[in-house]
Design an enzyme around this catalytic site. Structure first.
Site, PDB file in Angstrom:
ATOM      1  N   GLN A  57     -85.361  42.593  42.627  1.00  0.00           N
ATOM      2  CA  GLN A  57     -84.438  41.564  43.090  1.00  0.00           C
ATOM      3  C   GLN A  57     -85.143  40.432  43.846  1.00  0.00           C
ATOM      4  OE1 GLN A  57     -81.487  43.157  45.699  1.00  0.00           O
ATOM      5  NE2 GLN A  57     -80.110  41.437  45.417  1.00  0.00           N
ATOM      6  N   TYR A  58     -86.385  40.643  44.278  1.00  0.00           N
ATOM      7  CA  TYR A  58     -87.095  39.641  45.065  1.00  0.00           C
ATOM      8  C   TYR A  58     -87.630  38.542  44.161  1.00  0.00           C
ATOM      9  CZ  TYR A  58     -87.212  43.201  48.800  1.00  0.00           C
ATOM     10  OH  TYR A  58     -86.902  44.132  49.748  1.00  0.00           O
ATOM     11  N   PRO A  59     -87.632  37.302  44.612  1.00  0.00           N
ATOM     12  CA  PRO A  59     -87.518  36.870  45.994  1.00  0.00           C
ATOM     13  C   PRO A  59     -86.070  36.691  46.426  1.00  0.00           C
ATOM     14  CG  PRO A  59     -87.927  34.965  44.640  1.00  0.00           C
ATOM     15  CD  PRO A  59     -87.943  36.161  43.722  1.00  0.00           C
TER      16      PRO A  59
END
Length: 184
Positions: A57-59
């Site tokens: 899910q990052y950033p």
């Protein structure tokens, strides 16, 4: 930096790790790719840190110029550019949690993380915000969640939530396939 065995596994992690939630973000104060490479150079190549914590899910925040998964790509690019031996880095990444946690998504999202990281295995694959009914999500209050009292009709519309047992079996399949070493 001291290193410790992670639980009962054979995974050994540094007591200090690198958190990467904002890496590759297009937010005004997020570190640049060059800065992130510098952090990993200093911490991992020079300082004895071996643990990198990231997530598919990052950033955060993601946006027009920074897509979910870009942080994993940045880490993979650094390992390739610096010719880092895979066994010298402990990668802990996460599947986006909640309703996304299904056997199909556990396997598919793991494959996506492996591709973005440019590796053939993940050291620690974790559930990011597990479903509320799973034992690890109840903040120690109870090992049993009363799903019937949940007002959210999502579970009923889509055939019900994934059982904790199915989550465990899906993760074990990934362990047996050599795609992950451990999970949580």
């Amino acid at each position: 930096i001291k290193h410790r065995r992670l639980g009962g596994s054979d995974i050994v992690v540094s007591e200090i790790g690198l958190g990467t939630q904002r890496w590759a973000s297009d937010d005004f104060n997020a570190p640049s790719e060059q800065d992130c490479f510098g952090y990993m150079d200093e911490a991992i190549l020079k300082g004895g840190v071996n643990l990198i914590d990231t997530a598919e899910q990052y950033p955060i925040p993601s946006g027009r110029n920074a897509q979910e998964g870009d942080t994993e790509k940045l880490i993979g690019k650094w390992m390739k550019d610096r010719k880092v031996k895979r066994e010298d880095v402990v990668i802990a990444t996460k599947i986006t949690g909640g309703r996304n946690i299904t056997p199909k998504n556990i396997k598919g999202n793991c494959e996506g993380s492996l591709r973005r990281l440019g590796t053939d295995y993940i050291d620690v694959y974790q559930l990011h915000w597990p479903q509320r009914y799973s034992p690890q999500a109840n903040w120690g209050q109870s090992l049993k969640y009363n799903l019937e009292s949940d007002d959210d009709q999502y579970w009923r519309r889509f055939g019900g939530p994934t059982s904790f047992e199915d989550i465990c079996l899906s993760m074990e399949e990934l362990v047996q396939a050599g795609k992950i070493k451990g999970w949580g």
